[in-house]
Design a protein around this motif. Structure first.
Motif, short mmCIF file in Angstrom:
data_model
loop_
_atom_site.label_atom_id
_atom_site.label_comp_id
_atom_site.label_asym_id
_atom_site.label_seq_id
_atom_site.Cartn_x
_atom_site.Cartn_y
_atom_site.Cartn_z
N LEU B 82 9.38 4.75 5.57
CA LEU B 82 10.00 6.04 5.27
C LEU B 82 10.01 6.93 6.51
O LEU B 82 9.54 6.57 7.57
CB LEU B 82 9.22 6.75 4.17
N LYS B 84 8.19 9.53 6.76
CA LYS B 84 6.76 9.67 7.03
C LYS B 84 6.24 8.30 7.42
O LYS B 84 6.62 7.31 6.80
CB LYS B 84 6.01 10.14 5.78
N LEU B 86 3.33 7.11 6.96
CA LEU B 86 2.42 6.62 5.93
C LEU B 86 1.32 5.73 6.49
O LEU B 86 0.87 4.80 5.83
CB LEU B 86 3.18 5.84 4.84
N LEU B 87 0.88 6.05 7.71
CA LEU B 87 -0.30 5.35 8.21
C LEU B 87 -1.51 5.97 7.52
O LEU B 87 -1.51 7.17 7.25
CB LEU B 87 -0.42 5.51 9.72
N LEU B 88 -2.51 5.17 7.23
CA LEU B 88 -3.71 5.71 6.60
C LEU B 88 -4.58 6.34 7.68
O LEU B 88 -5.02 5.64 8.60
CB LEU B 88 -4.47 4.59 5.87
N PRO B 89 -4.80 7.65 7.60
CA PRO B 89 -5.46 8.33 8.71
C PRO B 89 -6.90 7.86 8.96
O PRO B 89 -7.43 8.02 10.05
CB PRO B 89 -5.44 9.81 8.30
#
Lengths: 255, 256
Positions: B82, B84, B86-89
């Motif tokens: 997407l 964003k 959407l990487l997991l921080p």
């Protein structure tokens, strides 16, 4: 770095000034020592309490129940928060009652618990658990509601199970809020234990406060308050340390 | 054939009790290895098309087929990205890239190996141990592409992945995505509102109408350098294609 030195120096100077004022202002203004004991009065009383009142045992007892109540209360709060966070239905069903219980002054339950469980450690533990429970529950629940939907969709597109989504997306997403709730709860834990000890029992710093108050021994009350603050401060600092470790992946506001 | 929409209609219930038709009678096919873009006015159901391909929900009528199989739920054939990243921080870059492999029974070492390969593909060597906040927006999107490629999907769905980036980063990233995707030989569906982007990156462009969205034109982009948008950009024909799209979209607006 120079800036940090500066704040330390000013901070310590302020402390010294307050201590000096505490020592010399009350006698200068003719305030009797049973109203405001001076710093040296308190130190002398501290030694007496240490030697004759078993102060260390009282401190340990209070610290133990603070930690225990905090641990149990926050565990229950977090577990219920996650469970409700996964079920919109039960959250809606239970939220008015949770709100009511959250608004009810938890410390007012202390006499009731004494009537139920007697003059032992149970009432203070229960008050502490109850007072710690809500901020953790509410923070976790709030965080579960605001987990990024796109992250959950991503996890679904990657075929993660419901539990996988919880464990790999929801749980880590809510950790910052959980930690904030725990920090609030840690300061409340000390209040819970103190109230429990004030109302009933014969151990702990809360007991020393009511005991000292009854004897017009203001220095004893002062000392007990200071030690309670120290216990709360230690718990809070430990949590801040843990938080820094756990949330290392968040960009820091101050380099 | 990699992807096919057969008379797909999707209606959503709304709060007022009425039904909202997001897309209506959508038909298109994407051949294997093809790069197809879908452009259209906002609210034309581009994201609905994407979600149905990913299997997040099913069409009300019609069928969505991936590799000749109807899509009935989230499946291993599709990887999506997407706007964003959407990487997991809370995960470093390498374990972010591994994320999609974890639910597929790939062993720990095999996961790491595959992730490292994709890291290299996406030109992120040396950043494996960094956390997302330490990377720029463009690098984060490259990491997200690496994560998408790591699961080796048959189709890559891109939902405006460049729209949050500044103009220069966008151009460089389009180029690097085009190259990586061409090298991997992946079938790709790009959803975008940027007409130039569609022309620069695609083999074919689907033009969608306003809601309820349906395909009103299917334009073949007959230009070289699909794997290098920066080169394709210099061709004079690009402007003609963009103008053609512009016309199509504008006409529809007037008709509506």
């Amino acid at each position: 770095m120079a800036q940090r030195h500066m704040t330390t120096i000013v901070s310590l100077t302020l402390l010294a000034l307050v201590l000096l004022a505490w020592e010399f202002l009350p006698p200068a203004l003719d305030v009797p020592r049973f109203i405001i004991p001076t710093l040296s009065d308190c130190l002398a009383e501290f030694q007496r309490m240490w030697a004759f009142e078993g102060l260390w045992a009282h401190v340990l007892s209070t610290a133990l129940y603070t930690a225990l109540g905090f641990a149990i209360g926050s565990l229950l709060g977090a577990v219920l928060g996650y469970l409700l966070g996964m079920s919109a239905f039960w959250e809606k069903v239970l939220s008015p009652y949770i709100l009511a219980l959250q608004i009810a002054p938890k410390v007012a339950f202390a006499p009731l618990f004494i009537m139920w469980f007697g003059y032992n450690s149970m009432p203070k533990l229960l008050v502490t658990v109850l007072i710690v429970f809500f901020p953790v529950l509410v923070n976790v629940l709030q965080a579960m509601r605001t987990v990024d939907r796109d992250l959950i969709n991503l996890a679904r597109a990657y075929n993660l199970s419901r539990f996988g989504i919880f464990w790999k997306i929801e749980m880590p997403s809510t950790v910052p809020n959980l930690m904030a709730g725990l920090r609030i709860a840690s300061t409340l834990a000390v209040i819970g234990v103190t109230v429990g000890e004030l109302v009933g029992g014969n151990t702990g710093l809360g007991f020393l406060i009511s005991y000292g108050g009854g004897q017009a021994n203001a220095a004893m009350v002062f000392n007990a308050i200071i030690l309670l603050t120290v216990i709360g401060f230690v718990l809070y600092s430990a949590l801040v340390r843990i938080e820094e470790r756990v949330l290392h992946y968040l960009p820091k506001a101050h380099g | 054939m990699a992807l096919e929409f057969r008379s797909v209609t999707k209606r959503f219930p709304t709060n007022s009790g009425e039904e909202l038709t997001a897309v209506k009678d959508v038909n298109f096919r994407v051949e294997e290895g093809e790069f197809v873009s879908a452009v259209g006015p906002s609210g034309c159901g581009k994201s609905t098309i994407l979600s149905m391909t990913a299997g997040l929900y099913q069409p009300t009528e019609g069928q969505v087929l991936v590799s000749d199989e109807p899509v009935t739920g989230p499946n291993t054939h599709v990887g999506f990205m997407l706007q964003k990243d959407l990487l997991l921080p809370w995960r470093n870059i390498i374990s972010n890239i591994e994320f999609g492999l974890e639910s597929r029974g790939v062993g720990k070492e095999a996961r790491r190996e595959r992730a490292m390969k994709e890291l290299k593909h996406c030109h992120l060597e040396g950043f494996d141990q960094q956390y997302p906040y330490q990377l720029s927006g463009g690098m984060r999107q490259r990491a997200a592409l690496a994560r998408t490629l790591a699961i080796d999907p048959e189709i890559i769905l891109l939902d405006e992945p460049f729209s949050a980036l500044d103009a220069q980063t966008k151009l460089l990233l389009q180029n690097s995505f085009a190259k990586t995707i061409a090298e991997a030989g992946k079938t790709t569906l790009l959803i975008t509102h940027d007409l130039a982007e569609a022309v620069l990156m695609s083999d074919r462009i689907l033009v969608l109408s306003e809601r309820p969205g349906t395909v009103i034109a299917d334009i073949k982009v007959d230009l070289p350098h699909r794997d290098e948008p920066i080169k394709r950009r210099t061709l004079p024909e690009v402007a003609d294609y963009a103008a053609q799209l512009f016309k199509l979209l504008k006409l529809e607006e007037k008709a509506a």
